[in-house]
Design an enzyme around this catalytic site. Structure first.
Site, PDB file in Angstrom:
ATOM      1  N   GLU A   9      -6.678  -1.253  -7.037  1.00 42.75           N
ATOM      2  CA  GLU A   9      -7.550  -1.111  -8.199  1.00 42.75           C
ATOM      3  C   GLU A   9      -6.644  -1.187  -9.432  1.00 42.75           C
ATOM      4  O   GLU A   9      -5.680  -0.433  -9.524  1.00 42.75           O
ATOM      5  CB  GLU A   9      -8.258   0.257  -8.141  1.00 42.75           C
ATOM      6  CG  GLU A   9      -9.262   0.415  -9.229  1.00 42.75           C
ATOM      7  CD  GLU A   9      -9.952   1.786  -9.218  1.00 42.75           C
ATOM      8  OE1 GLU A   9     -10.590   2.103 -10.221  1.00 42.75           O
ATOM      9  OE2 GLU A   9      -9.843   2.516  -8.207  1.00 42.75           O
ATOM     10  N   ARG A  38      -1.509   7.543   5.034  1.00 45.88           N
ATOM     11  CA  ARG A  38      -0.914   7.382   3.710  1.00 45.88           C
ATOM     12  C   ARG A  38       0.550   7.756   3.757  1.00 45.88           C
ATOM     13  O   ARG A  38       0.937   8.641   4.519  1.00 45.88           O
ATOM     14  CB  ARG A  38      -1.584   8.380   2.762  1.00 45.88           C
ATOM     15  CG  ARG A  38      -2.597   7.831   1.855  1.00 45.88           C
ATOM     16  CD  ARG A  38      -3.089   8.934   0.954  1.00 45.88           C
ATOM     17  NE  ARG A  38      -2.838   8.572  -0.431  1.00 45.88           N
ATOM     18  CZ  ARG A  38      -3.555   7.677  -1.083  1.00 45.88           C
ATOM     19  NH1 ARG A  38      -4.557   7.072  -0.499  1.00 45.88           N
ATOM     20  NH2 ARG A  38      -3.279   7.384  -2.332  1.00 45.88           N
ATOM     21  N   LYS A  42      -1.785   7.666  -8.906  1.00 45.24           N
ATOM     22  CA  LYS A  42      -1.795   7.020 -10.216  1.00 45.24           C
ATOM     23  C   LYS A  42      -2.296   7.973 -11.296  1.00 45.24           C
ATOM     24  O   LYS A  42      -1.785   7.985 -12.409  1.00 45.24           O
ATOM     25  CB  LYS A  42      -2.693   5.783 -10.167  1.00 45.24           C
ATOM     26  CG  LYS A  42      -2.029   4.615  -9.474  1.00 45.24           C
ATOM     27  CD  LYS A  42      -2.942   3.405  -9.441  1.00 45.24           C
ATOM     28  CE  LYS A  42      -3.955   3.505  -8.334  1.00 45.24           C
ATOM     29  NZ  LYS A  42      -4.702   2.277  -8.093  1.00 45.24           N
TER      30      LYS A  42
HETATM   31  P1  ATP Z   1      -3.853   6.438  -6.027  1.00 41.13           P
HETATM   32  O1  ATP Z   1      -4.257   7.636  -5.227  1.00 41.13           O
HETATM   33  O2  ATP Z   1      -2.436   6.443  -6.425  1.00 41.13           O
HETATM   34  O3  ATP Z   1      -4.763   6.157  -7.180  1.00 41.13           O
HETATM   35  P2  ATP Z   1      -5.286   4.465  -4.613  1.00 41.13           P
HETATM   36  O4  ATP Z   1      -5.451   4.554  -3.153  1.00 41.13           O
HETATM   37  O5  ATP Z   1      -6.429   4.811  -5.465  1.00 41.13           O
HETATM   38  O6  ATP Z   1      -3.988   5.245  -5.017  1.00 41.13           O
HETATM   39  P3  ATP Z   1      -5.490   1.636  -4.837  1.00 41.13           P
HETATM   40  O7  ATP Z   1      -5.086   0.795  -5.974  1.00 41.13           O
HETATM   41  O8  ATP Z   1      -6.921   1.794  -4.557  1.00 41.13           O
HETATM   42  O9  ATP Z   1      -4.785   3.037  -5.035  1.00 41.13           O
HETATM   43  O10 ATP Z   1      -4.696   1.213  -3.525  1.00 41.13           O
HETATM   44  C1  ATP Z   1      -4.487  -0.083  -3.075  1.00 41.13           C
HETATM   45  C2  ATP Z   1      -4.153  -0.012  -1.622  1.00 41.13           C
HETATM   46  O11 ATP Z   1      -2.967   0.749  -1.427  1.00 41.13           O
HETATM   47  C3  ATP Z   1      -5.236   0.677  -0.840  1.00 41.13           C
HETATM   48  O12 ATP Z   1      -5.465  -0.049   0.344  1.00 41.13           O
HETATM   49  C4  ATP Z   1      -4.691   2.043  -0.567  1.00 41.13           C
HETATM   50  O13 ATP Z   1      -5.199   2.575   0.606  1.00 41.13           O
HETATM   51  C5  ATP Z   1      -3.177   1.760  -0.490  1.00 41.13           C
HETATM   52  N1  ATP Z   1      -2.402   2.962  -0.817  1.00 41.13           N
HETATM   53  C6  ATP Z   1      -2.445   3.686  -1.951  1.00 41.13           C
HETATM   54  N2  ATP Z   1      -1.639   4.756  -1.881  1.00 41.13           N
HETATM   55  C7  ATP Z   1      -1.043   4.703  -0.665  1.00 41.13           C
HETATM   56  C8  ATP Z   1      -0.100   5.519   0.027  1.00 41.13           C
HETATM   57  N3  ATP Z   1       0.401   6.634  -0.533  1.00 41.13           N
HETATM   58  N4  ATP Z   1       0.284   5.147   1.269  1.00 41.13           N
HETATM   59  C9  ATP Z   1      -0.206   4.031   1.834  1.00 41.13           C
HETATM   60  N5  ATP Z   1      -1.097   3.224   1.248  1.00 41.13           N
HETATM   61  C10 ATP Z   1      -1.527   3.538   0.009  1.00 41.13           C
HETATM   62 MG    MG Z   2      -8.340   3.825  -5.221  1.00 40.67          MG
END
Ligand code: ATP
Ligand code: MG
Length: 577
Positions: free
Chosen positions: A50, A275, A285
Site C-alpha cells: 500500500e 510476519r 509504517k
Molecule cells: P505496516 O504494518 O508496516 O503498515 P503493511 O502490512 O500494512 O505493513 P503493506 O504495504 O500492506 O504493509 O505490505 C505489503 C506486503 O508486505 C504485504 O503482503 C504484507 O503482508 C507484507 N509485509 C508487511 N510487513 C511485513 C513483515 N513485517 N513481514 C513480512 N511481510 C510483511
Molecule cells: Mg497494509
C-alpha cells in the site's frame, strides 16, 4: 533474486501438503500444484504494497518470497500498488517503493499494476453482486454497523436495510457513485451471514463513500472499494496463482474465496506466512511515520531507520538482506528474530564484498624520530586480504602518523599486544615501531608518541624472525583527509520498544546516543570513492560513504562494527611470519 534457503522447521501440515523435509510449505504447495497441473504449471505471484509509507525491513521478507519463488519456478511476480485509500497515498511513496524493490533485486518487468486500474471492473462486479442479491446498500452509520456486528461469542444483528430489493440497491449504488450522498452516509455490503463464526463474514463492507482526490484517478471516483474486496479481484484479474500474505489475513481468506466463488471468476489461492519481527526495532509504517514527523530521526532515509532507504544509506547491501531472509526462513508461526542475526548477515556479506582501507577515528600523533623529515614512501597494500581480485592501492607513509588512541596504553591490560612504552608493534604493511616516550598534556591526555622504527622491517616483515605480536593501523598525518564519521547505534535501547518493561510507548524507548559524530583521518585512496561505496576500515568496522560527502569534507556512515576482528587479525599476522 537469490532463492530463500529451505526452512527445515516447518511445523504445520495442511491437508494438501505432505511434510517434505527441507522444503518450506509454500514451495511444497507450488510443487504440488505443478504436479497436479492446477495452473498448467504457471506460477504468478505479486508484491502488493500500500503506497502509504516507505518499505521497511519486514517488507523484505515478502519481496524475497514473492520474487524468489517466482524466479525459482520460472514464473513471474507483479508489483501491485494497493492504492484503494484515496487520502493516505502519495506518489512519493510509489516512487520510493519502486526504487526499493528494484534495489532488493525484484524485477517486475512491465508488470507494474495499481488496484486503482481496476476500479471500473471492480465496480461492474459490485453491480453483479447486487443483481445476484449478494450485496446491498446499507444506510447504517459506521458506528451502528460496528454495534450490529456482534462479537466472537454473540451473533450479529441484521441491518434493517438488508432486504432492500435489487432495483433499489442498484439505484442507490449508482447514486453513490454519482456523488449524490455525503461521506459516511451509506456503504455497499456483501450479504453473507450475520451469524457467521468468522466475524469477517458478517456482511463485510465492500464500498464506502469518500469524496477525496486519488493520486491516480483524481476526482473520477467518490466511492472506493475496500481491501478485502479489491485484493482478491486484483489477484484474479492479474492471473495470480499463489497469493502470499502475512498471517493476520488468515480470517480474511474465507471472504477472499467467497467473493471469487460468488462471482465465479478465476480463483487464485491465498497462503499465509509469518510476519518478520526483529528485536530492538519497530516495523510498522504507522509508527515509522511518527519517528519522521516527530523529528526523532532525520527523515525516512536516516541510517538508523529500519526502512530500506535508511538501511541502504547506512551501507547495508541488498544481498545481506536477502541472506537474512533466507536464514529467517518461512515458518508459519510468528516469531521475533534477534537484531544480532541481521548484523551477523550484514557483517558476513560485507566481509566478502568490501575493499579494506585504513582510517583513524580517535587519533593520537606518532612521530617516528629516526625517519627522515621529508621522506615519503608508498606501500602497495591489498584491498582485500583474502581476495586478490580486488587489487591493491598505494598508501603513503611518512614521519608523522595518526594511530588510534586505544592502541596505546601506559599500563597495558593482559594480552594487550599494542603499543606501550618500550614495546614494539607492527604498523600494518609498513614497519615495526617501538615507543620511546609519550607526551601528555596538563589533563593527563596523551598528545603525542615519540617512536623509532626498524628500517629492516619494511612491509611489516620481520627482518630476523623476531616476533611482534601486535599489528595496528595508521594513516600518514600529512596525507590524511579529515572526514566526518557518523557512528550509528541501535535506535532503541530495549528489545521490544513497543512493550518495554518500563512501560511507555516506543517513543519513550529511543536511544539518546544512537548517533555520535566524530572527526576521523582517512588514507588518501578513500577520496576517490563515490557516495554509496561500502568499505571496511581495518579493525574499526564497515562504513559507507554518505551522499552528504563533498571533496573537501567526506562523510562516512558506520554500517556495523567488527566483531572478533582483533583476534582474527593477530592470527593472520602470525601466520605471515
Ligand atoms: P505496516 O504494518 O508496516 O503498515 P503493511 O502490512 O500494512 O505493513 P503493506 O504495504 O500492506 O504493509 O505490505 C505489503 C506486503 O508486505 C504485504 O503482503 C504484507 O503482508 C507484507 N509485509 C508487511 N510487513 C511485513 C513483515 N513485517 N513481514 C513480512 N511481510 C510483511
Ligand atoms: Mg497494509
Amino acid at each position: 533474486m537469490a532463492a530463500n534457503s529451505e526452512d527445515k522447521t516447518t511445523q504445520t501440515s495442511t491437508e494438501n501438503i505432505r511434510e517434505i523435509p527441507g522444503v518450506n510449505f509454500i514451495r511444497a504447495q507450488i510443487r504440488l500444484d505443478n504436479d497436479r497441473g492446477t495452473y498448467d504449471g504457471r506460477v504468478c505471484t505479486r508484491f502488493p504494497p500500500e503506497p502509504n509509507g516507505y518499505l521497511h525491513l519486514g517488507h523484505t521478507k515478502s519481496v524475497c518470497l514473492n520474487f524468489g519463488v517466482a524466479a525459482e519456478f520460472g514464473g513471474q511476480c507483479n508489483l501491485r500498488f494497493d492504492d484503494t485509500n484515496p487520502t493516505r497515498e502519495e506518489t512519493e511513496y510509489v516512487d520510493s517503493i519502486r526504487e526499493d524493490v528494484r534495489w532488493l533485486g525484484g524485477d517486475w518487468q512491465d508488470r507494474e499494476f495499481y488496484a486503482s486500474d481496476y476500479f471500473e471492473q471492480l465496480y461492474a462486479h459490485a453491480e453483479e453482486l447486487i443483481k445476484m442479491g449478494k450485496a446491498y446498500v446499507d444506510d447504517l452509520s459506521a458506528d451502528d454497523i460496528r454495534k450490529y456486528r456482534g462479537t466472537l461469542t454473540e451473533p450479529g444483528r441484521e441491518s434493517p436495510w438488508r432486504d432492500r430489493g435489487v432495483e433499489e440497491n442498484l439505484g442507490l449504488f449508482r447514486r453513490m457513485r454519482a456523488g449524490e450522498f455525503p461521506d459516511g452516509t451509506r456503504v455497499l455490503r456483501a450479504k453473507i451471514d450475520m451469524a457467521a463464526s468468522n466475524l469477517v463474514m458478517r456482511d463485510p463492507t465492500l464500498y464506502r463513500i469518500r469524496h477525496a482526490g486519488h493520486h491516480r484517478t483524481g476526482n473520477k471516483w467518490c466511492i472506493y472499494p475496500l481491501y478485502d474486496y479489491t485484493h482478491c479481484l486484483s489477484d484474479s484479474l492479474e492471473g495470480i496463482t499463489h497469493s502470499l500474505c502475512t498471517l493476520e489475513f488468515v480470517n480474511n481468506k474465507e471472504l477472499y474465496d467467497w467473493v471469487l466463488d460468488t462471482l465465479n471468476v478465476y480463483h487464485p489461492r491465498q497462503y499465509e506466512f509469518a510476519r518478520l519481527n526483529v528485536t530492538c526495532t519497530i516495523l510498522s509504517k504507522r509508527k515509522l511515520i511518527q519517528l519522521v514527523e516527530g523529528g526523532h530521526v532525520n527523515g525516512w532515509n536516516d541510517p538508523r531507520m529500519p526502512t530500506l532507504c535508511g538501511l541502504r544509506r547506512r551501507g547495508v547491501p541488498p544481498g545481506a538482506l536477502r541472506e537474512f531472509c533466507a536464514l529467517v526462513g518461512m515458518a508459519r508461526v510468528n516469531s521475533t528474530v534477534e537484531y544480532a542475526m541481521l548484523e551477523f548477515c550484514i557483517r558476513e556479506y560485507l566481509n566478502g564484498h568490501t575493499p579494506r582501507f585504513m582510517a583513524v577515528l580517535d587519533p593520537i600523533k606518532v612521530v617516528i624520530e629516526n625517519y627522515p623529515e621529508d621522506r615519503v614512501e608508498e606501500f602497495d597494500m591489498p584491498l582485500h586480504p583474502e581476495d586478490d581480485s580486488y587489487g591493491s592501492r598505494k598508501v603513503p607513509f611518512s614521519r608523522e602518523l595518526w594511530i588510534e588512541r586505544d592502541d596505546f596504553r601506559f599500563v597495558p591490560p593482559k594480552k594487550y599486544y599494542r603499543l606501550t612504552l618500550g614495546s614494539e608493534v607492527r604498523l600494518r604493511y609498513a614497519y615495526f615501531i617501538t615507543c620511546r616516550e609519550a607526551i601528555v598534556d596538563s589533563d593527563g591526555k596523551v598528545t603525542e608518541l615519540r617512536c623509532v622504527y626498524d628500517p629492516q622491517s619494511r612491509s611489516g616483515q620481520s627482518p630476523d624472525g623476531r616476533r611482534v605480536k601486535g599489528t595496528i593501523h595508521w594513516v600518514s598525518a600529512v596525507h590524511a583527509n579529515s572526514a566526518e564519521i557518523r557512528l550509528y547505534d541501535q535506535l532503541f535501547t530495549v528489545k521490544n520498544p513497543d512493550n518495554a518493561p518500563g512501560g511507555g510507548t516506543f517513543l519513550d524507548n529511543l536511544n539518546p546516543n544512537s548517533l555520535q559524530t566524530v572527526r576521523g583521518w582517512l588514507e588518501p585512496a578513500l577520496a576517490a570513492l563515490d557516495p554509496g561505496a561500502r568499505v571496511q576500515f581495518e579493525r574499526v568496522g564497515y562504513f559507507c560513504k554518505d551522499r552528504d560527502s563533498t571533496p573537501e569534507k567526506p562523510v562516512f556512515n558506520r554500517t556495523v562494527t567488527l566483531r572478533d576482528t582483533w583476534a582474527k587479525m593477530e592470527k593472520k599476522d602470525q601466520n605471515h611470519e
